[in-house]
Scaffold this motif. Structure first.
Motif, PDB file in Angstrom:
ATOM      1  N   LEU A 193       0.833  -1.204   0.000  1.00  0.00           N
ATOM      2  CA  LEU A 193       0.000   0.000   0.000  1.00  0.00           C
ATOM      3  C   LEU A 193       0.863   1.248   0.000  1.00  0.00           C
ATOM      4  O   LEU A 193       0.666   2.149  -0.814  1.00  0.00           O
ATOM      5  CB  LEU A 193      -0.935  -0.003   1.219  1.00  0.00           C
ATOM      6  N   ILE A 194       1.844   1.265   0.898  1.00  0.00           N
ATOM      7  CA  ILE A 194       2.726   2.434   0.958  1.00  0.00           C
ATOM      8  C   ILE A 194       3.451   2.612  -0.376  1.00  0.00           C
ATOM      9  O   ILE A 194       3.455   3.689  -0.971  1.00  0.00           O
ATOM     10  CB  ILE A 194       3.758   2.275   2.096  1.00  0.00           C
ATOM     11  N   GLY A 195       4.038   1.514  -0.854  1.00  0.00           N
ATOM     12  CA  GLY A 195       4.812   1.571  -2.089  1.00  0.00           C
ATOM     13  C   GLY A 195       3.953   1.995  -3.262  1.00  0.00           C
ATOM     14  O   GLY A 195       4.368   2.780  -4.122  1.00  0.00           O
ATOM     15  N   LEU A 196       2.735   1.486  -3.301  1.00  0.00           N
ATOM     16  CA  LEU A 196       1.843   1.781  -4.416  1.00  0.00           C
ATOM     17  C   LEU A 196       1.490   3.261  -4.432  1.00  0.00           C
ATOM     18  O   LEU A 196       1.542   3.914  -5.482  1.00  0.00           O
ATOM     19  CB  LEU A 196       0.573   0.926  -4.275  1.00  0.00           C
ATOM     20  N   ILE A 197       1.158   3.784  -3.275  1.00  0.00           N
ATOM     21  CA  ILE A 197       0.756   5.192  -3.219  1.00  0.00           C
ATOM     22  C   ILE A 197       1.945   6.090  -3.581  1.00  0.00           C
ATOM     23  O   ILE A 197       1.855   6.908  -4.501  1.00  0.00           O
ATOM     24  CB  ILE A 197       0.210   5.548  -1.812  1.00  0.00           C
ATOM     25  N   ILE A 198       3.065   5.876  -2.900  1.00  0.00           N
ATOM     26  CA  ILE A 198       4.216   6.740  -3.160  1.00  0.00           C
ATOM     27  C   ILE A 198       4.712   6.585  -4.594  1.00  0.00           C
ATOM     28  O   ILE A 198       4.909   7.567  -5.314  1.00  0.00           O
ATOM     29  CB  ILE A 198       5.354   6.426  -2.158  1.00  0.00           C
ATOM     30  N   GLY A 199       4.877   5.334  -5.012  1.00  0.00           N
ATOM     31  CA  GLY A 199       5.415   5.082  -6.351  1.00  0.00           C
ATOM     32  C   GLY A 199       4.506   5.629  -7.436  1.00  0.00           C
ATOM     33  O   GLY A 199       4.959   6.240  -8.407  1.00  0.00           O
ATOM     34  N   THR A 200       3.189   5.434  -7.277  1.00  0.00           N
ATOM     35  CA  THR A 200       2.255   5.879  -8.305  1.00  0.00           C
ATOM     36  C   THR A 200       2.271   7.395  -8.416  1.00  0.00           C
ATOM     37  O   THR A 200       2.368   7.951  -9.511  1.00  0.00           O
ATOM     38  CB  THR A 200       0.830   5.403  -7.982  1.00  0.00           C
ATOM     39  N   LEU A 201       2.187   8.064  -7.266  1.00  0.00           N
ATOM     40  CA  LEU A 201       2.147   9.524  -7.305  1.00  0.00           C
ATOM     41  C   LEU A 201       3.446  10.083  -7.885  1.00  0.00           C
ATOM     42  O   LEU A 201       3.429  10.953  -8.757  1.00  0.00           O
ATOM     43  CB  LEU A 201       1.897  10.083  -5.904  1.00  0.00           C
ATOM     44  N   ALA A 202       4.571   9.550  -7.422  1.00  0.00           N
ATOM     45  CA  ALA A 202       5.856  10.048  -7.901  1.00  0.00           C
ATOM     46  C   ALA A 202       6.005   9.810  -9.400  1.00  0.00           C
ATOM     47  O   ALA A 202       6.407  10.689 -10.150  1.00  0.00           O
ATOM     48  CB  ALA A 202       6.993   9.377  -7.144  1.00  0.00           C
ATOM     49  N   GLY A 203       5.643   8.604  -9.828  1.00  0.00           N
ATOM     50  CA  GLY A 203       5.816   8.264 -11.241  1.00  0.00           C
ATOM     51  C   GLY A 203       4.867   9.034 -12.136  1.00  0.00           C
ATOM     52  O   GLY A 203       5.208   9.428 -13.241  1.00  0.00           O
ATOM     53  N   TYR A 204       3.651   9.266 -11.658  1.00  0.00           N
ATOM     54  CA  TYR A 204       2.646   9.896 -12.511  1.00  0.00           C
ATOM     55  C   TYR A 204       2.853  11.397 -12.612  1.00  0.00           C
ATOM     56  O   TYR A 204       2.828  11.965 -13.695  1.00  0.00           O
ATOM     57  CB  TYR A 204       1.253   9.587 -11.978  1.00  0.00           C
ATOM     58  N   PHE A 205       3.049  12.045 -11.447  1.00  0.00           N
ATOM     59  CA  PHE A 205       3.155  13.500 -11.484  1.00  0.00           C
ATOM     60  C   PHE A 205       4.573  13.989 -11.759  1.00  0.00           C
ATOM     61  O   PHE A 205       4.742  15.067 -12.316  1.00  0.00           O
ATOM     62  CB  PHE A 205       2.623  14.102 -10.179  1.00  0.00           C
ATOM     63  N   THR A 233      10.726  11.953  -3.408  1.00  0.00           N
ATOM     64  CA  THR A 233      10.573  10.523  -3.113  1.00  0.00           C
ATOM     65  C   THR A 233      11.771   9.728  -3.599  1.00  0.00           C
ATOM     66  O   THR A 233      12.198   8.783  -2.943  1.00  0.00           O
ATOM     67  CB  THR A 233       9.301   9.950  -3.751  1.00  0.00           C
ATOM     68  N   GLN A 234      12.318  10.144  -4.728  1.00  0.00           N
ATOM     69  CA  GLN A 234      13.501   9.444  -5.227  1.00  0.00           C
ATOM     70  C   GLN A 234      14.642   9.521  -4.219  1.00  0.00           C
ATOM     71  O   GLN A 234      15.327   8.536  -3.966  1.00  0.00           O
ATOM     72  CB  GLN A 234      13.970  10.043  -6.565  1.00  0.00           C
ATOM     73  N   ALA A 235      14.804  10.722  -3.648  1.00  0.00           N
ATOM     74  CA  ALA A 235      15.857  10.890  -2.646  1.00  0.00           C
ATOM     75  C   ALA A 235      15.606   9.934  -1.480  1.00  0.00           C
ATOM     76  O   ALA A 235      16.508   9.213  -1.040  1.00  0.00           O
ATOM     77  CB  ALA A 235      15.891  12.338  -2.168  1.00  0.00           C
ATOM     78  N   GLY A 236      14.349   9.901  -0.988  1.00  0.00           N
ATOM     79  CA  GLY A 236      13.999   9.007   0.107  1.00  0.00           C
ATOM     80  C   GLY A 236      14.274   7.557  -0.250  1.00  0.00           C
ATOM     81  O   GLY A 236      14.859   6.795   0.531  1.00  0.00           O
ATOM     82  N   ILE A 237      13.872   7.183  -1.453  1.00  0.00           N
ATOM     83  CA  ILE A 237      14.057   5.806  -1.896  1.00  0.00           C
ATOM     84  C   ILE A 237      15.543   5.456  -1.924  1.00  0.00           C
ATOM     85  O   ILE A 237      15.963   4.407  -1.451  1.00  0.00           O
ATOM     86  CB  ILE A 237      13.408   5.600  -3.283  1.00  0.00           C
TER      87      ILE A 237
END
Lengths: 342, 282, 252
Positions: free
Chosen positions: B91-103, B111-115
């Motif tokens: 759930l966490i990964g999906l939300i963060i990854g989707t928002l970061a990738g889409y917008f 988020t990339q820095a955090g990752i």
């Protein structure tokens, strides 16, 4: 001059494909991608193989250097300089592939090794026993001949540093490096716009003049075929339905499919051929084009036409309308002839 | 029924074998109270380290507890915990990854820095550090596992979303009037289902291994909880003479993560819409 | 009534993709747009249907200034302007059946209920040359030519006034291209549509367009009647483009 050309024809072609059939076995059934196709290439000739998606032209191209996957069932004959490539030992074929026959693949973006310098990729294809230095000089000269801006710099570069058009030239250089007598170019202009396409056409022509190789150009672009090729084979649903010199074919297309194709070109009125290409999975009875043909005859439904030679021996058509042995005039449908006789 | 058969066919033999292994392991864990011949925690000092016999199928351990019974119970906590951890991570990964990738844009940069930071940390050591600081137990293990695995998940999801974002059907639905929410929910996420399911299975397998490692190190589940990882640790002093004590739980851990990974692989192939195999999906 | 579009100065990553472009398209007209790949034609097409924001200039649609419209304000307008893209293999949601994709716009805009939407879709199949069989299939089971027909039908469901055609047939075979162009011409008459037709095939653009705009490095360098651009190009770049095209067709 005319008789000299005839003499050359009699001399034996460089490559002759006879009744080539390629079948793939898929979970859903057999797919006959190439169905009894025949084609001839002479020394130094540029021959175009035109056809639409799924007509089997790329499969035919891949079958010549033996690059089809092992699951493909191939029958017929591919005679190259007198020997049949289909029955040739695998390592003999591999040796031929590096030296006598070169294949320039369809996609320049993915066909180069991304982690190897351009120079190495070209020199690797040079089979002659030269020193490294000599090979590099040859590679540089090849690129120069292909209008590459800075050939010696390019040799030091990696594929990602080159533009699409430059990669295309490198691929052509690799193809030409082995001094092959046959070069097969699969869709060399796919996805390029007019100006770049023009360059690629010029490029292939230059390869032909510089190496003297015979070139088989596989393309769906009629403009490219017309401006580049000496002779053309038209494929439809796995068959070569018409072949002849480019002038003959464009001036007087004989097969109803060829003429339909010509008419659907943007510059020629864009009159579409009704219907869609037949599925390659089904068994066919009669002519494969009959359902879309406006000049259909009675026998087209149950009998498959042969490839008939016209008066001009080089021009061949797979259509009953041009079967001279039937003793009827070309182009006159059976029904009309029948009424005339009655 | 036809869909099930299509599905099994599309998985291939290894996939089917893996599913059978998984069903057997899950089923026996679930039905442990009824299947187990003994109470897994009942100590009988008189029967310490009993050999394999008809009475004790896999012998007894150093405290005289029946190993077979403990084995049946041993998967329960790990599997439940692994499921919970993976769902939370996803759930966490999906939300963060989707928002970061889409917008994209600054959101993506942050988020990339955090990752990158979280991916740069050595996973197991970091996990041990967290679990050690919070004290051993299920909760601290949950936190440690989620914290160390969300980044991987987000990164994969982000990549997948960025690929999908470039497809013309996304521009198409935007031109028709679909807003961002609609586009994300109806167009982006459904087209990642394949990779997500695969990632989910692969993750679950790895989390089970991590739980076993933590428990083995004494930072996870605590004795006397019957757990495979704990059992391997308990059996450690005796493994020269009583090898089966370590082999049995070890094999269970290996089998379950192997099966789940194979299923993941098989699913990846089966979920490829471009092949006819994916007929069962529709 | 006319449509006037004026747009200028699009800066994307400090790279000016489209510069000071002004033109208008009359109702029922087809304006052709040609140029090399990378000249900004695709960016311009997306600006015109407000898929991309722009930095300077104004955009009028049916005499209304829509330059500063927000997403909400644009929503009802989306039914009136449509865009059709080049690549058939990624044009439709791969996990939706053709029918689902076709009814989606009507349901999204809450124009009709599902039953009426299906009826409307059925009515549109014939004009684009499809039959009902295709509705239950998935995009990967359908040929490129048919996908483009589906995309056209999908655009038509919303009764648009203006459609941007961004190289709609460049990935198709010649005979299929001719069929799709045929469909586009028929529906233009039938539904009174205005087109912006983008292509790099000069003959094709000349065949479908009333007027042609030639684009080079983000600027429109020539805009005139189709025949004039094709036969007597004025700007040196247009001349180069036309000559390259002509040469490439005939020179041997």
């Amino acid at each position: 001059m005319k008789w000299m050309e005839k003499e050359a024809v009699v001399m034996e072609p460089l490559l002759s494909i006879e009744q080539l059939t390629v079948t793939f076995h898929t979970p859903k059934g057999k797919v006959k991608a190439v169905d009894g196709a025949s084609l001839t290439l002479h020394q130094g000739q540029i021959v175009g193989l035109i056809g639409e998606t799924g007509s089997g032209k790329s499969v035919l191209g891949l079958s010549i250097p033996g690059l089809l996957p092992g699951t493909a069932e191939v029958s017929g004959a591919i005679r190259f300089k007198g020997q049949d490539l289909l029955i040739l030992q695998k390592d003999c074929l591999r040796k031929l592939r590096g030296t006598e026959i070169a294949f320039v693949p369809q996609n320049p973006a993915t066909s180069l090794n991304p982690v190897m310098r351009i120079g190495r990729q070209i020199t690797e294809a040079i089979k002659a026993p030269f020193s490294r230095k000599q090979k590099r000089a040859i590679a540089a000269r090849l690129l120069e001949e292909l209008n590459m801006p800075k050939p010696s710099d390019t040799l030091q570069q990696y594929p990602f540093q080159l533009s699409g058009g430059m990669k295309q030239r490198v691929l052509a250089a690799i193809g030409a490096a082995g001094k092959p007598s046959l070069l097969i170019a699969d869709e060399p202009t796919k996805g390029l716009d007019a100006l770049v396409r023009d360059q690629v056409v010029g490029l292939i022509r230059r390869v032909a003049t510089h190496t003297g190789a015979a070139i088989l150009v596989i393309t769906h672009d009629l403009y490219v075929a017309r401006s580049l090729c000496d002779a053309i084979g038209v494929m439809y649903a796995g068959e070569v339905v018409e072949s002849g010199s480019t002038e003959q074919l464009f001036a007087q297309p004989k097969h109803p499919y060829t003429s339909g194709l010509m008419r659907s070109m943007p510059g020629k009125g864009m009159i579409p051929i009704p219907g869609v290409s037949p599925s390659l999975m089904e068994e066919h009875r009669g002519c494969k084009f009959q359902s879309r043909c406006s000049q259909r005859l009675g026998e087209c439904e149950w009998k498959a036409p042969d490839l008939y030679a016209l008066q001009d021996q080089d021009h061949k058509v797979r259509c009953f309308l041009h079967d001279s042995s039937r003793g009827r005039e070309q182009g006159v449908p059976e029904r009309l002839v029948a009424t005339a006789e009655a | 029924m036809i869909r099930l058969r299509l599905f099994l066919h599309s998985l291939g033999p290894i996939g089917v074998i893996s599913i059978v292994i998984l069903i057997v392991l899950l089923g026996s864990s679930l039905l442990a109270p009824w299947l187990a011949p003994y109470d897994p925690n009942q100590i009988r000092m008189s029967e310490r380290l009993a050999p394999i016999s008809g009475e004790h199928w896999l012998g007894t351990d150093t405290l005289g507890r029946d190993v077979f019974s403990r084995l049946l119970y041993g998967g329960r906590v790990s599997i439940m915990l692994a499921l919970a951890v993976t769902v939370a991570t996803m759930l966490i990964g999906l939300i963060i990854g989707t928002l970061a990738g889409y917008f994209g844009g600054w959101l993506d940069d942050v988020t990339q820095a955090g990752i990158h930071i979280f991916q740069g940390l050595p996973g197991l050591s970091f996990m041990i550090a967290i679990a050690g600081t919070l004290g051993p137990g299920v909760e601290s293990m949950f936190i440690a596992l989620v914290v160390t695995s969300w980044a991987d998940f987000s990164r994969v999801v982000r990549g997948e979303v960025m690929k999908i974002r470039e497809e013309s059907y996304i521009e198409g639905i935007r031109a028709i009037g679909g807003n961002h929410m609609y586009t994300l929910i109806r167009y982006v996420i459904p087209n990642m289902i394949g990779p997500i399911i695969v990632l989910f299975t692969v993750r679950i397998g790895r989390v089970i291994l991590s739980i076993a490692s933590l428990s083995f190190l004494g930072l996870g589940l605590q004795p006397p909880t019957p757990d495979w990882g704990v059992m391997v640790n308990d059996a450690r002093p005796f493994f020269r003479s009583y090898f089966h004590l370590i082999l049995a739980p070890g094999l269970c851990i290996a089998l379950i993560s192997f099966a789940i990974n194979c299923i993941g692989d098989a699913l990846r192939d089966a979920l490829d819409t471009k092949t006819e195999k994916a007929g069962w999906l529709s | 009534m006319s449509k006037a579009f004026q747009s200028g100065w699009l800066r994307q990553r400090k790279h000016e993709a489209v510069k000071h472009v002004s033109f208008s398209i009359g109702k029922g007209e087809t304006l052709g747009l040609i140029g090399e790949s990378g000249c900004g034609k695709s960016t311009l097409s997306r600006l015109m249907v407000k898929l991309l924001p722009f930095d300077q200039g104004k955009l009028f649609f049916e005499d209304t200034d829509i330059t500063k419209y927000t997403m909400k304000q644009l929503f009802p307008l989306r039914t009136k302007m449509q865009i059709i893209f080049q690549h058939p293999d990624s044009a439709l949601h791969p996990r939706q059946t053709i029918l689902q994709s076709l009814v989606e716009p009507l349901l999204l805009h809450q124009i009709t209920d599902r039953k009426q939407a299906i009826e409307r879709v059925m009515d549109l199949l014939a004009p684009v040359g499809l039959n009902e069989e295709i509705l239950s299939r998935y995009p990967h089971q359908v040929s490129g030519g048919q996908i483009q027909r589906v995309v056209i039908a999908r655009a038509l469901t919303l009764s648009p006034r203006f459609i941007v055609l961004d190289e709609p047939t460049s990935m198709l075979d010649v005979s299929v291209q001719a069929q799709v162009i045929d469909v586009l011409k028929t529906i233009q008459k039938q539904f009174d549509l205005t087109y912006l037709f983008i292509s790099h095939d000069l003959d094709l653009v000349a065949h479908v367009s009333d007027r042609i705009a030639v684009m080079c490095k983000g600027e429109i360098v020539e805009l005139d009647q189709s025949k004039k651009v094709l036969n007597e190009p004025v700007h040196p770049y247009s001349q180069k483009l036309v000559n390259a095209f002509r040469g490439y067709q005939t020179n041997r």
